[in-house]
Design an enzyme around this catalytic site. Sequence first.
Site, short mmCIF file in Angstrom:
data_model
loop_
_atom_site.label_atom_id
_atom_site.label_comp_id
_atom_site.label_asym_id
_atom_site.label_seq_id
_atom_site.Cartn_x
_atom_site.Cartn_y
_atom_site.Cartn_z
N LEU A 609 0.83 -1.21 0.00
CA LEU A 609 0.00 0.00 0.00
C LEU A 609 0.86 1.25 0.00
O LEU A 609 0.46 2.28 -0.50
CB LEU A 609 -0.89 0.02 1.25
CG LEU A 609 -1.93 -1.10 1.35
CD1 LEU A 609 -2.61 -1.05 2.71
CD2 LEU A 609 -2.96 -0.96 0.25
N GLY A 610 2.03 1.12 0.60
CA GLY A 610 2.88 2.30 0.65
C GLY A 610 4.24 1.94 1.22
O GLY A 610 4.47 0.83 1.68
N GLY A 613 9.91 5.19 5.87
CA GLY A 613 11.24 4.99 6.40
C GLY A 613 11.30 3.71 7.21
O GLY A 613 12.32 3.06 7.35
N ASP A 727 4.95 15.04 13.18
CA ASP A 727 5.10 14.83 11.74
C ASP A 727 3.75 15.00 11.05
O ASP A 727 3.33 14.16 10.25
CB ASP A 727 5.70 13.45 11.46
CG ASP A 727 6.32 13.36 10.07
OD1 ASP A 727 6.47 14.42 9.42
OD2 ASP A 727 6.63 12.25 9.63
#
Length: 941
Positions: A609-610, A613, A727
């Site tokens: 899906l992605g 890091g 973040d």
Amino acid sequence: MERPTPRTIAMVARLLLLCLAAAATSGGLHAHAQLDNNGFISIDCGFPGQTGYVDNKTTLFYTTDAGFIDADAGMNRNISVEFINPPIPTSWHSVRSFPGGTRNCYTLISLVSGQKYLIRGKFLYGNYDGLNRLPIFDLYIGVNFWTTVNIPKADTAVYAEAIMVMLVDSVQVCLMNTESGTPFISGLDLRPLKTKLYPLANETQALVLLHRFNFGPTDGTVIRYPDDPYDRIWFPFVDATDWNEISTEMKVNTDDRLFEPPQAVMQTAISPRNVSRNIEFTLGLDSFPSDHSLGYIYAMYFCELQQLPRNALRQFFIYINGFLGKTATTIAFTPAYLAEGSRYSLEPFPYSQYMVSLVATANSTLPPTISAIELFSAIPTTTLGTNSQDVSAITAIKEMYQVHKNWMGDPCVPKALGWDGLTCSYDVSKPPAITSVNMSFNGLHGAISPNFVNLKDVQYMDLSNNNLTGSIPDALSRLQSLVLLDLSNNKLNGSIPSGLLKKIQDGSLDVRYGNNPSLCTNGNSCQPAKGGSKLAIYIVVPVLVIAVLVLVPILIFLWHRKRKQAADIGTIGVRLASDGDGNSSLRLENRRFTYMELNTITNTFQRVLGQGGFGSVFHGILENGTQVAVKLRSHSSKQGVKQFLAEAQVLTRIHHKNLVSMIGYCKDVDHMALVYEYMPEGTLREHIAGKIGRGLPWRRRLRVALESAQGLEYLHKACNPPIMHMDVKTANILLNARLEAKIADFGLSKAFNWDDGTHISTNTCAGTPGYVDPEYQRTMQPSTKSDVYSFGVVLLELVTGKPAILYNPEPVNIVHWTRQRLARGDIEGVVDMRMQGDHDINAVWKTTDIALMCTEQAPPQRPSMTDVVMQLQECLDLEERRIGDDDEFFTDHGGGGTDPSMSYYAASNESSDVRQSNIAFQIEHNYRIRPQMDTSPAQIR
Ligand SMILES: *[C@@H]1O[C@H](CO)[C@@H](O)[C@H](O)[C@H]1NC(C)=O
Ligand SMILES: *[C@@H]1O[C@H](CO)[C@@H](O)[C@H](O)[C@H]1NC(C)=O
Ligand SMILES: *[C@@H]1O[C@H](CO)[C@@H](O)[C@H](O)[C@H]1NC(C)=O
């Protein structure tokens, strides 16, 4: 069941003037053309024989289901005789039931790709099996969930109806056994619709009917074909104590409208008996499971059937759930004389009930009126089936060899029902493809099907241990991905074709053909090969030797590594537990998964899906069907362990609807993973960048902003100690199927340390370029105001549609870019063009203003997230006041001139922002067939 013979085909054709274009291809399924001269298909499931009959009420021809489904799928049964007396139409007498197989499918062919259709399944249990057990099962249209059929009573006729755009020229309707009784079906109808009808049924969403009512007729008339040329079924809805019937014999103008309700429906209407009263009714929803639905969509039809005196006025407001649309004054409705006017939803909306109130305006001298209503649930139709070339090829193979097993429905989707012997690849970016075919020991007779050559992605093909005859097609050498072809133990003859030989020789293909006594394996000299071939030995032996030489050292290495890592993890574990104040010891209440379980859930980590890091995020499906995202720490990730722990700790502590929730985790010997709820609509970044979706309309952007702000506010205010996300960015705001926002990725988050009253100080600056608070960057002292700064950047992205850092061509921060433009007075240049001006300008400026305050240089000048939430709520109110009631607009008035609804729709189409998810609704016109139609107030509460 017999297969159709050519003679019966001809008979059907004559009887129905059938279009025979697709007929007589193979001997199996689809052997006769399916459409009648209206383009209708009307199947009486379980009806004996091969042809059918004309139904005298509708004048439609009902055909048997032979030829629409594998002959050996399911069995024909008759409903119990007590349910046939007094007589009910023949089409309800028989059913086809499916005690065997999880999925059984009907295939409708000869459709027009791109055309809109109404598909209707009919179900009358009638104790056909003598068990008096009411089943519950699911229906699918192709690979997309349609609805759950829940039979409430043995004598209740249940309809499932969907309106959808067909993207290919055939469709499968599948009954799925959910282990709550045996699926069965009484009938299946298909009706073509004009493409412009029901504009909210489109390429990505279908409409599942919940209610379709015709107000007025007191005689119980049900209207359908031929009164409705599209054969929609309109049930009467009357309430003699409260409502008067109004009717006319005159023609009502319904030409050229978006829904084309039939004359007979428009010629009756109701109005309150007491002229000072309003019309109010509720349509039931709660018997419908709602987890697949994108929301509800209604269409209401109005017409003035009485010629009113000059000074009379019939004018009313239309409210849903008492929602007093903020723009009510501008949308008071006056039906036109003898001309249909409709009002329908702009987009699906997830109400929990559907209460409709028609309320006369102060100026009105007459009470409200209504002619008809339809209510739908919108479902996504975005699940991809196997690529069509593979489907045609494997279907042809199935028919040629008469394969049964579980070969029904889509070959690869859903994965759990993939066809036995096939393996598929599931790549996010394209439809699934067949990568291996194992038909060994299948008793295959005849030649090798030329269709194998069309399975372009196939890597392994095992046709061994069958009775295949004839020669080996050279075309098999065109399969680029093929690495193994096993033809051994067959009756093939001829020689190994040159194309294959070449591939064998260059080592790219392993062909096994031993034990084909008539096969020549030695160039031109044709001698029967015995017990395998020399060539095979030449090739196989070196390959084996090489494999052993290569594999053994690898295995030894892996074994050592595993031991070493086990030791490493041991020490990490100790360190964790002894990490000071106990804050970081991992006490997780969530489910703990083993790596093996994750392997199963994600189908060996197939669908990515992605990437982050931390490692990759994979798609997975739990045992109960829940979709999840599995974030697996990659071994190469350095900070992985620390971030993993930070995130796991945060997520076990916090629960908020706008924070992504954790379902479980994995901490196996050397694998770490977090399992989250799956967010099918991806990241906000992708939506803003236009990578997915059609660009979010302004109102949705505001909602996303408000929801994310609420998530952050919770972290800052409700958590003790407060949590800083550190973040915040559009790539960390995920959207679920309803496009609701949730904040994700807590890998960098930090908790305040209240004990010594200071902020945490770190020596590395966390965050993502473009979003990092400059003050934090300078001082290394993070605070909640650092998140506020990052959130300001997110708001600017929402307003401008631009990324956090623009290349102009020099890189420039979006904060500077916006301030510069505003300083130059270039206000229009700031707002995202893709919103096409469809927004409340004040709400846009207010949002920009909030964003600029959030991104002030000095942290104390920035608002708190609580302020931000309040202000954004005001922006949303402004915008909603402009648009009016949540999801509706008003259309298609009978008056002459241009049709405002069409242009309105065209504009709104751009902003129709709900696309995906899965919802199911059962349509159950809960009316009894006997003794007379019970005119359904049962479900109207
Ligand atoms: C159902 O009834 C019809 C007509 O009475 C009969 O022809 C048919 O054989 C019956 N089917 C079954 C499966 O009993
Ligand atoms: C009612 O009538 C008044 C006076 O004619 C008019 O100003 C007002 O706009 C009307 N209200 C509606 C809802 O049409
Ligand atoms: C095909 O299936 C058979 C038995 O079901 C198995 O022995 C064989 O290894 C499989 N072939 C491949 C290529 O996986």
